[in-house]
Design a protein around this motif. Structure first.
Motif, mmCIF file in Angstrom:
data_model
loop_
_atom_site.group_PDB
_atom_site.id
_atom_site.type_symbol
_atom_site.label_atom_id
_atom_site.label_comp_id
_atom_site.label_asym_id
_atom_site.label_seq_id
_atom_site.Cartn_x
_atom_site.Cartn_y
_atom_site.Cartn_z
ATOM 1 N N UNK A 1 0.837 -1.200 0.000
ATOM 2 C CA UNK A 1 0.000 0.000 0.000
ATOM 3 C C UNK A 1 0.874 1.253 0.000
ATOM 4 N N UNK A 2 0.231 2.402 -0.166
ATOM 5 C CA UNK A 2 0.952 3.659 -0.334
ATOM 6 C C UNK A 2 1.728 4.036 0.919
ATOM 7 N N UNK A 3 1.180 3.747 2.084
ATOM 8 C CA UNK A 3 1.872 4.065 3.339
ATOM 9 C C UNK A 3 3.162 3.257 3.466
ATOM 10 N N UNK A 4 3.072 1.966 3.176
ATOM 11 C CA UNK A 4 4.267 1.115 3.217
ATOM 12 C C UNK A 4 5.308 1.582 2.212
ATOM 13 N N UNK A 5 4.860 1.985 1.036
ATOM 14 C CA UNK A 5 5.783 2.457 0.006
ATOM 15 C C UNK A 5 6.510 3.722 0.465
ATOM 16 N N UNK A 6 5.779 4.683 1.011
ATOM 17 C CA UNK A 6 6.398 5.937 1.434
ATOM 18 C C UNK A 6 7.370 5.722 2.587
ATOM 19 N N UNK A 7 6.984 4.894 3.553
ATOM 20 C CA UNK A 7 7.871 4.632 4.696
ATOM 21 C C UNK A 7 9.159 3.941 4.240
#
Length: 334
Positions: free
Chosen positions: A311-317
Motif C-alpha cells: 500500500x501507499x503508506x508502506x511504500x512511502x515509509x
C-alpha cells in the motif's frame, strides 16, 4: 493476493533493544523499529564496524561474486554481529541504571560498544570473512578459503584505518597474497571456527529473501506495459509517425534501462542500513523502483505497487528508509 516474502533481516536476530527495555516478543512493529535503531546506532557510532561493512562490499568485487552473494553475506554478518554484540556488551547493562540516566536503547547500546578490544576486532573480522565464505557456498559461487583470507589481509579488516589503499587496481596488481606459512594455517583454522560459531549464533537460519529478483520482475512488467503496449496502439499510423514512434520507443527503452540501474544501486545501498533490511523484500523492490523512476522522471499513472499488495503508506515509509541508506557515509574506492 500476492504472497509477500519476509524481510531480508528477520527481527529475531535483533534483540539488542529487547532486553534493554524488557519488551515481550509479542509486541508490534514499533519494537522492530527500536530493534533496528539500536543495531544501526551501534554501527554508525563505531567507525570500525562501518569500515568492516565497506570492506565486505569491496571484497565481493575482488572475488568477482554476484550481487546475491554479496547481499547474502551482509545478512549473515548483520545477524551474527547483533548476537555477538548482545552477548559481549549489551547483556550486562542494567535496565534500571539505563532508565535513571534517561538513555534510550540505541544510545545505551552504542555507549556499551564505545570501544572494542584488539581481540574483539579480530573476531568480528573473522566473522566477516566467515559470512563471505558461507555466502559463496549458499549461492553456489565457490571460492577457496585462501581467497577469502587474501582479501582479509589486503583490506586489513581487523584495523580501523580506511586510507590504506586507493583503488581496486592496486588490490589486483600490487598487493601480494600472504605466504603459506604458520600464520596462514592459523588464520584458516580461525575462519573455519568462526563459520561454525556464526551458524550456531544465528541458529542455522541462512534463509535470505532477495528484493533484486522481485524488482527485476516488476521492472519487466512496467516496461512491457509502457513500451510494448504503446507500440501496439500505434500500428495504424503512417510511415512518418511510425518512424517518430520508433525513435521515441528507443529513447523510452534507454530511460527504462537507466531506471533499472538506478533501482539496483538503491538496493545495493540498503545493506548498510538495518532498518531498511527489516522491510519486506517486496516493499524494498517497490521503493527502489519508485525512487529510480522519480530520479529519471518516469511516471506511470496506475498504482503499480499494488500489484505486489504494497500500500501507499508502506511504500512511502520504505522509500524514506532507502533514501537514508543511500546517504550513510562509507569507504569509497576508485
Amino acid at each position: 493476493m500476492a504472497h509477500q516474502l519476509g524481510p531480508p533481516l528477520p527481527r529475531q536476530h535483533l534483540h539488542i533493544h529487547h532486553d534493554l527495555h524488557g519488551h515481550n516478543q509479542s509486541e508490534s512493529q514499533s519494537q522492530s523499529y527500536s530493534l533496528s535503531q539500536s543495531h544501526q546506532c551501534i554501527i554508525e557510532a563505531h567507525p570500525f564496524l562501518m569500515n568492516v561493512l565497506s570492506k565486505i562490499y569491496m571484497a565481493h568485487h575482488c572475488l568477482q561474486l554476484s550481487t546475491e552473494a554479496r547481499f547474502t553475506s551482509f545478512q549473515l554478518f548483520h545477524r551474527c554481529l547483533s548476537h555477538y554484540i548482545y552477548y559481549n556488551h549489551i547483556k550486562g547493562i542494567d535496565p534500571k541504571e539505563q532508565a535513571t540516566h534517561g538513555l534510550d536503547g540505541g544510545v545505551a547500546a552504542a555507549a556499551a560498544v564505545s570501544s572494542l578490544s584488539t581481540q574483539q576486532k579480530e573476531e568480528i573480522s573473522n566473522f566477516a570473512c566467515a559470512a563471505i565464505f558461507l555466502s559463496c557456498k549458499l549461492c553456489n559461487e565457490h571460492r577457496r578459503i585462501r581467497d577469502v583470507i587474501n582479501v582479509q589481509k589486503v583490506f586489513h579488516m581487523n584495523h580501523d584505518n580506511h586510507d590504506f589503499i586507493s583503488s581496486l587496481h592496486e588490490v589486483r596488481s600490487k598487493v601480494e597474497p600472504p605466504a603459506l606459512d604458520e600464520d596462514y594455517w592459523k588464520k584458516k583454522e580461525e575462519i573455519v571456527e568462526a563459520e561454525q560459531l556464526l551458524l550456531r549464533m544465528i541458529h542455522f537460519d541462512v534463509t535470505v529473501y532477495y528484493p533484486h529478483r522481485i524488482m527485476i520482475v516488476l521492472w519487466e512488467e512496467l516496461v512491457s506495459c509502457n513500451i510494448i503496449g504503446k507500440r501496439s496502439n500505434d500500428n495504424d499510423d503512417d510511415n512518418d509517425d511510425k518512424y517518430n514512434n520508433d525513435k521515441q520507443s528507443l529513447h523510452c527503452r534507454h530511460v527504462w534501462k537507466q531506471v533499472l540501474h538506478a533501482a539496483w544501486r538503491r538496493l545495493n545501498d540498503v545493506v548498510f542500513h538495518v532498518d531498511s533490511l527489516m522491510c519486506h523484500s517486496s516493499w524494498l523492490a517497490c521503493a527502489a523502483l519508485s525512487l529510480a523512476m522519480e530520479e529519471e522522471q518516469v511516471t506511470v499513472p496506475e498504482p503499480w505497487w499494488e500489484w505486489l499488495d504494497v500500500d501507499l503508506v508502506q511504500l512511502k515509509e520504505t522509500r524514506d528508509k532507502v533514501l537514508y541508506a543511500s546517504k550513510i557515509p562509507r569507504m569509497q574506492f576508485v
